[in-house]
Design an enzyme around this catalytic site. Sequence first.
Site, short mmCIF file in Angstrom:
data_model
loop_
_atom_site.label_atom_id
_atom_site.label_comp_id
_atom_site.label_asym_id
_atom_site.label_seq_id
_atom_site.Cartn_x
_atom_site.Cartn_y
_atom_site.Cartn_z
N GLU A 1 66.15 13.28 48.99
CA GLU A 1 66.78 13.21 50.31
C GLU A 1 66.99 14.61 50.86
OE1 GLU A 1 70.57 10.95 52.31
OE2 GLU A 1 70.83 11.77 50.30
N GLU B 1 78.54 3.86 48.11
CA GLU B 1 77.51 4.06 49.14
C GLU B 1 76.99 5.47 48.94
OE1 GLU B 1 75.56 5.44 51.91
OE2 GLU B 1 77.36 5.41 53.16
#
Length: 487
Positions: free
Chosen positions: A388, A257
Amino acid sequence: MDEKTLVEQVPTGLFIAGRWRESSTATSLVVEDPSLGAPLARVADASVEDGVAALDAAAAAAADWARTPARERGEILRRAFEMVTARIEEFALLITLEMGKPLAESRAEVTYGAEFLRWFSEEAPRIAGRYGVSPVGGTRLVTTKGPVGPCLMITPWNFPLAMATRKIAPAVAAGCTMVVKPAKQTPLTTLLFTQVMADAGLPDGVLNVITTRTTGDVVSRLIRDPRLRKLTFTGSTPVGQNLMEQSANRLLRLSMELGGNAPFLVFEDADLDAAVEGAVAAKMRNTGEACTAANRFFVHRKLAPDFTARFAERLAQLKIGRGTEDGAQVGPLIDDKARDDVARRVEEAVAAGANVRTGGTRLDGPGYFYTPTLVEALPGAARLLSEETFGPVAPVVSFDDEAEAIAQANDTDYGLASYIFTRDLDRGIRVAESLETGMVGLNAGVISNAAAPFGGIKASGFGREGGAEGIEEYLNTKYIGMSVSAG
């Protein structure tokens, strides 16, 4: 309970084979309170040898734990759920002290994290295979499920309880043993939770927890060990890629993840009030330090002026402060390096022509605070759009039609989460199906749920945590073909 008493009751050693112990080198690492920029506690600093000892314990316990009835495994998780829920204020305060988020958000994390314990306590007895007859006759097809085996779990600092329970609970339910390596910035919550699991009756050696400042050395050694069967990691994409490379020779079972760069789409027919509140929730949860945080806001040109004005106003109204302060809504970033990175990206965008509508300021210490920020008129190459940003910064750009919005949203290597606000259900479904992400929020700014599969695609990783899919990551499938003669 006061802060000092709470911190003093948290175990600070390594948990190996059911016992707390110091590191083999008797060294320790400092855990810091990011809202004060001051030491909070010291925990054991595991060596490579300590990591191997933890895997020794997991390997030794694996066979007996795999044979433990599923109902018994589930009851342990249920007891842990009740224990964590009963101590919600202690866990919430500890999360706030070591991670910085406001107490209200920490309480929400405890509730969310505990739910994985309850969910997988119910999934454990539902592990099942199937029985069938070969299409050509004569053979019976039996499929069974069994635990993968010893697992290495590496958890991040931003949700220190939920990221632990999201991995530990399905492994326990499936019958796997494990070595957990929590982030060095926020290990205290995981250590307290480890004691809860022991108190709930988890047998010695099933859960082993090590804290270390030399993560690379310890993890590399464990990955090479033939007894390790699975690696699950939550963290940045570059680190995930490195771990995958290390795991390639062993062909380890992997769950990754990784990073996100979530788009937030607001169409011209959206409920403006709902869209603004959804944007605040999607951006500012955890002070923006969440992989699911909205990182790029794409707003239809007709609605953009009103949305931007109201979004900026809401961000400016948020109360910044230490998470234990009454009414605090925005806490510090995890450390000075994280704050510097956020500030640098905003400064780069402004130098390239962007406009800061609100925020854009580092606050004087103590602590690592940065004001909630909205940036508009960004150049297309701005890092605020292409990468990000782990912090309270919302870049807003406009679009003219649905196709352009989808193209802008998908113009990223990442694919974890996305958000859509529209009153048109047809459009909502159509756009949701077109977005290249593992999760989509439709008229919702927060979508994480223990009953739903959490995970991404593309550079955001693979595998799912939570939901009915979550336990499959810790199970192997075995097929047994049985020849049956005619009667």
